[in-house]
Design an enzyme around this catalytic site. Structure first.
Site, PDB file in Angstrom:
ATOM      1  N   GLN A  98       0.333  -0.963   0.340  1.00  0.00           N
ATOM      2  CA  GLN A  98       0.552  -0.162  -0.052  1.00  0.00           C
ATOM      3  C   GLN A  98       0.968   1.492   0.457  1.00  0.00           C
ATOM      4  OE1 GLN A  98      -3.187  -0.505   3.293  1.00  0.00           O
ATOM      5  NE2 GLN A  98      -3.053  -1.983   2.511  1.00  0.00           N
ATOM      6  N   CYS A  99       1.647   1.426  -0.419  1.00  0.00           N
ATOM      7  CA  CYS A  99       2.914   2.494  -1.164  1.00  0.00           C
ATOM      8  C   CYS A  99       2.892   2.989  -1.763  1.00  0.00           C
ATOM      9  CB  CYS A  99       4.376   1.606  -1.010  1.00  0.00           C
ATOM     10  SG  CYS A  99       5.822   2.991  -0.311  1.00  0.00           S
ATOM     11  N   GLY A 100       2.642   4.472  -2.448  1.00  0.00           N
ATOM     12  CA  GLY A 100       2.942   5.150  -3.032  1.00  0.00           C
ATOM     13  C   GLY A 100       4.342   5.122  -4.218  1.00  0.00           C
ATOM     14  N   THR A 116       4.238   1.086  -4.840  1.00  0.00           N
ATOM     15  CA  THR A 116       4.572  -0.267  -4.918  1.00  0.00           C
ATOM     16  C   THR A 116       4.176  -0.390  -6.176  1.00  0.00           C
ATOM     17  OG1 THR A 116       3.482  -0.301  -2.623  1.00  0.00           O
ATOM     18  CG2 THR A 116       3.010  -1.789  -4.443  1.00  0.00           C
TER      19      THR A 116
END
Length: 232
Positions: A104-106, A108
Protein backbone atom coordinates in the site's frame (compact mmCIF):
# COMPACT_ATOMS: atom_id res chain seq x y z
CA UNK A 1 74.79 -3.08 95.33
CA UNK A 2 77.32 -3.96 92.62
CA UNK A 3 78.23 -7.17 94.42
CA UNK A 4 74.59 -8.27 94.53
CA UNK A 5 74.22 -7.78 90.77
CA UNK A 6 77.39 -9.75 90.00
CA UNK A 7 76.27 -12.57 92.29
CA UNK A 8 72.85 -12.80 90.63
CA UNK A 9 74.37 -12.91 87.14
CA UNK A 10 76.76 -15.64 88.21
CA UNK A 11 73.89 -17.75 89.61
CA UNK A 12 71.92 -17.47 86.34
CA UNK A 13 74.87 -18.55 84.23
CA UNK A 14 75.93 -21.44 86.45
CA UNK A 15 72.62 -22.81 87.74
CA UNK A 16 71.71 -26.07 85.90
CA UNK A 17 68.01 -25.53 86.56
CA UNK A 18 67.96 -22.12 84.93
CA UNK A 19 69.95 -23.37 81.92
CA UNK A 20 67.52 -26.28 81.51
CA UNK A 21 64.47 -24.03 81.62
CA UNK A 22 66.01 -21.64 79.12
CA UNK A 23 66.91 -24.48 76.75
CA UNK A 24 63.42 -26.00 77.03
CA UNK A 25 61.75 -22.68 76.29
CA UNK A 26 63.95 -22.12 73.24
CA UNK A 27 63.31 -25.65 71.92
CA UNK A 28 59.54 -25.28 72.36
CA UNK A 29 59.53 -22.00 70.45
CA UNK A 30 61.55 -23.57 67.64
CA UNK A 31 59.12 -26.49 67.37
CA UNK A 32 56.14 -24.14 67.18
CA UNK A 33 57.81 -22.21 64.37
CA UNK A 34 58.74 -25.40 62.49
CA UNK A 35 55.20 -26.77 62.73
CA UNK A 36 53.88 -23.62 61.04
CA UNK A 37 56.10 -23.99 57.95
CA UNK A 38 53.94 -26.52 56.03
CA UNK A 39 50.98 -24.16 56.22
CA UNK A 40 52.81 -21.48 54.28
CA UNK A 41 54.13 -23.99 51.76
CA UNK A 42 50.69 -25.48 51.10
CA UNK A 43 49.24 -22.04 50.35
CA UNK A 44 51.92 -21.40 47.76
CA UNK A 45 51.23 -24.72 46.01
CA UNK A 46 47.45 -24.39 45.53
CA UNK A 47 47.32 -20.75 44.49
CA UNK A 48 49.05 -21.06 41.09
CA UNK A 49 46.70 -23.04 38.76
CA UNK A 50 43.56 -20.94 39.25
CA UNK A 51 44.32 -17.93 37.05
CA UNK A 52 45.92 -20.10 34.34
CA UNK A 53 42.74 -22.15 33.89
CA UNK A 54 40.64 -19.00 33.68
CA UNK A 55 42.86 -17.55 30.95
CA UNK A 56 42.49 -20.69 28.82
CA UNK A 57 38.68 -20.56 29.06
CA UNK A 58 38.64 -16.92 28.09
CA UNK A 59 40.69 -17.54 24.94
CA UNK A 60 38.50 -20.51 24.00
CA UNK A 61 35.28 -18.53 24.40
CA UNK A 62 36.68 -15.68 22.33
CA UNK A 63 37.63 -18.09 19.54
CA UNK A 64 34.16 -19.67 19.49
CA UNK A 65 32.46 -16.26 19.27
CA UNK A 66 34.66 -15.20 16.36
CA UNK A 67 34.01 -18.41 14.41
CA UNK A 68 30.20 -18.04 14.74
CA UNK A 69 30.05 -14.62 13.05
CA UNK A 70 28.30 -14.75 9.62
CA UNK A 71 30.66 -14.20 6.70
CA UNK A 72 28.18 -14.14 3.81
CA UNK A 73 24.47 -14.16 3.04
CA UNK A 74 24.67 -17.94 2.75
CA UNK A 75 25.13 -18.28 6.52
CA UNK A 76 21.48 -17.33 7.16
CA UNK A 77 18.21 -19.24 7.29
CA UNK A 78 14.91 -17.37 6.83
CA UNK A 79 11.21 -18.23 6.78
CA UNK A 80 9.14 -18.38 3.61
CA UNK A 81 5.56 -17.09 3.45
CA UNK A 82 4.27 -20.42 4.77
CA UNK A 83 6.63 -20.49 7.75
CA UNK A 84 9.08 -23.03 6.35
CA UNK A 85 12.82 -22.64 6.85
CA UNK A 86 14.82 -21.60 3.79
CA UNK A 87 18.60 -21.93 3.88
CA UNK A 88 19.91 -19.05 1.78
CA UNK A 89 22.88 -21.16 0.71
CA UNK A 90 20.54 -22.62 -1.97
CA UNK A 91 21.20 -19.38 -3.87
CA UNK A 92 24.95 -19.92 -4.12
CA UNK A 93 26.22 -18.93 -7.54
CA UNK A 94 23.33 -16.55 -8.21
CA UNK A 95 23.13 -12.76 -8.28
CA UNK A 96 20.48 -11.56 -5.82
CA UNK A 97 18.41 -8.40 -5.44
CA UNK A 98 16.90 -8.23 -1.93
CA UNK A 99 13.97 -5.84 -1.43
CA UNK A 100 11.69 -4.95 1.49
CA UNK A 101 8.26 -4.68 -0.13
CA UNK A 102 4.87 -3.19 0.79
CA UNK A 103 1.44 -3.44 -0.84
CA UNK A 104 0.00 0.00 0.00
CA UNK A 105 2.93 2.34 -0.66
CA UNK A 106 3.20 5.11 -3.24
CA UNK A 107 6.20 3.22 -4.64
CA UNK A 108 4.37 -0.12 -4.89
CA UNK A 109 3.15 -0.02 -8.51
CA UNK A 110 6.37 1.21 -10.13
CA UNK A 111 8.65 -1.07 -8.13
CA UNK A 112 6.61 -4.26 -8.44
CA UNK A 113 6.16 -3.64 -12.19
CA UNK A 114 9.87 -3.10 -12.86
CA UNK A 115 10.96 -5.93 -10.55
CA UNK A 116 8.82 -8.31 -12.62
CA UNK A 117 10.38 -7.00 -15.85
CA UNK A 118 13.93 -7.30 -14.51
CA UNK A 119 13.30 -10.82 -13.23
CA UNK A 120 11.75 -12.00 -16.47
CA UNK A 121 14.72 -10.72 -18.46
CA UNK A 122 17.55 -12.19 -16.34
CA UNK A 123 16.18 -15.17 -14.41
CA UNK A 124 17.63 -17.48 -17.04
CA UNK A 125 21.10 -16.03 -16.41
CA UNK A 126 21.21 -16.82 -12.69
CA UNK A 127 19.37 -13.76 -11.33
CA UNK A 128 16.99 -13.99 -8.37
CA UNK A 129 14.87 -11.49 -6.45
CA UNK A 130 14.14 -12.07 -2.74
CA UNK A 131 11.18 -10.03 -1.47
CA UNK A 132 10.68 -9.47 2.27
CA UNK A 133 7.35 -7.82 3.25
CA UNK A 134 7.69 -5.22 6.02
CA UNK A 135 5.07 -3.19 7.88
CA UNK A 136 7.42 -0.77 9.66
CA UNK A 137 6.91 2.18 7.31
CA UNK A 138 3.49 3.82 7.59
CA UNK A 139 1.80 0.45 8.28
CA UNK A 140 1.66 -0.05 4.52
CA UNK A 141 1.96 -3.86 4.63
CA UNK A 142 -0.79 -4.84 7.13
CA UNK A 143 -2.00 -8.04 5.45
CA UNK A 144 -1.22 -11.66 6.20
CA UNK A 145 1.51 -13.50 4.33
CA UNK A 146 -1.12 -15.23 2.21
CA UNK A 147 -2.74 -11.91 1.26
CA UNK A 148 0.64 -10.36 0.40
CA UNK A 149 1.65 -13.24 -1.87
CA UNK A 150 -1.74 -13.24 -3.60
CA UNK A 151 -1.52 -9.48 -4.20
CA UNK A 152 1.99 -9.60 -5.70
CA UNK A 153 1.42 -12.70 -7.81
CA UNK A 154 -2.04 -11.79 -9.09
CA UNK A 155 -1.62 -8.10 -9.76
CA UNK A 156 2.06 -7.95 -10.74
CA UNK A 157 2.75 -11.54 -11.88
CA UNK A 158 5.59 -11.90 -9.36
CA UNK A 159 7.34 -15.24 -9.92
CA UNK A 160 10.22 -14.69 -7.50
CA UNK A 161 10.06 -15.86 -3.86
CA UNK A 162 8.21 -13.75 -1.29
CA UNK A 163 9.23 -14.51 2.28
CA UNK A 164 7.76 -14.12 5.76
CA UNK A 165 7.01 -10.59 6.94
CA UNK A 166 9.95 -9.16 8.91
CA UNK A 167 11.22 -6.09 10.72
CA UNK A 168 14.18 -4.47 9.00
CA UNK A 169 15.04 -1.93 11.72
CA UNK A 170 15.17 -1.95 15.52
CA UNK A 171 15.93 -4.60 18.13
CA UNK A 172 13.65 -7.14 16.43
CA UNK A 173 15.15 -6.71 12.98
CA UNK A 174 15.67 -9.97 11.12
CA UNK A 175 19.29 -11.17 11.42
CA UNK A 176 19.65 -11.23 7.64
CA UNK A 177 18.77 -7.53 7.51
CA UNK A 178 21.22 -6.71 10.28
CA UNK A 179 23.87 -8.37 8.12
CA UNK A 180 22.80 -6.50 4.97
CA UNK A 181 22.85 -3.13 6.72
CA UNK A 182 26.20 -3.71 8.41
CA UNK A 183 27.69 -4.76 5.06
CA UNK A 184 26.47 -1.67 3.20
CA UNK A 185 25.45 1.41 5.16
CA UNK A 186 23.14 4.08 3.78
CA UNK A 187 23.83 7.74 3.07
CA UNK A 188 22.56 8.82 6.51
CA UNK A 189 23.32 5.74 8.60
CA UNK A 190 22.65 2.02 8.34
CA UNK A 191 18.89 2.07 8.95
CA UNK A 192 16.41 1.31 6.16
CA UNK A 193 14.60 4.55 5.35
CA UNK A 194 11.43 3.31 3.61
CA UNK A 195 9.81 0.54 1.59
CA UNK A 196 11.67 -0.88 -1.43
CA UNK A 197 15.27 -0.35 -0.31
CA UNK A 198 17.43 -2.65 -2.42
CA UNK A 199 20.59 -4.70 -1.76
CA UNK A 200 22.58 -6.26 -4.59
CA UNK A 201 24.45 -9.47 -3.71
CA UNK A 202 27.08 -11.18 -5.88
CA UNK A 203 27.47 -14.89 -6.67
CA UNK A 204 29.61 -15.42 -3.56
CA UNK A 205 27.02 -14.04 -1.13
CA UNK A 206 28.74 -10.66 -0.66
CA UNK A 207 26.71 -7.45 -0.48
CA UNK A 208 28.18 -5.27 -3.22
CA UNK A 209 25.73 -2.35 -3.44
CA UNK A 210 22.75 -0.70 -1.81
CA UNK A 211 20.08 1.45 -3.47
CA UNK A 212 17.57 3.91 -2.02
CA UNK A 213 13.82 3.18 -2.05
CA UNK A 214 13.32 5.76 -4.82
CA UNK A 215 15.86 4.06 -7.11
CA UNK A 216 13.90 2.24 -9.80
CA UNK A 217 14.75 -1.43 -10.41
CA UNK A 218 15.38 -0.89 -14.14
CA UNK A 219 17.94 1.84 -13.39
CA UNK A 220 20.23 -0.75 -11.78
CA UNK A 221 19.98 -3.17 -14.71
CA UNK A 222 23.57 -2.39 -15.75
CA UNK A 223 24.82 -3.39 -12.28
CA UNK A 224 22.92 -6.67 -12.45
CA UNK A 225 24.31 -7.43 -15.92
CA UNK A 226 27.87 -6.74 -14.77
CA UNK A 227 27.62 -9.21 -11.89
CA UNK A 228 25.98 -11.80 -14.14
CA UNK A 229 28.62 -11.36 -16.82
CA UNK A 230 25.95 -10.60 -19.42
CA UNK A 231 27.10 -8.31 -22.23
CA UNK A 232 24.08 -8.22 -24.56
Amino acid sequence: MLRSSIRLLYIRRTSPLLRSLSSSSSSSSSKRFDSAKPLFNSHRIISLPISTTGAKLSRSEHSMAASSEPKSLYDFTVKDAKGNDVDLSIYKGKVLLIVNVASQCGLTNSNYTELAQLYEKYKGHGFEILAFPCNQFGNQEPGTNEEIVQFACTRFKAEYPIFDKVDVNGDKAAPVYKFLKSSKGGLFGDGIKWNFAKFLVDKDGNVVDRFAPTTSPLSIEKDVKKLLGVTA
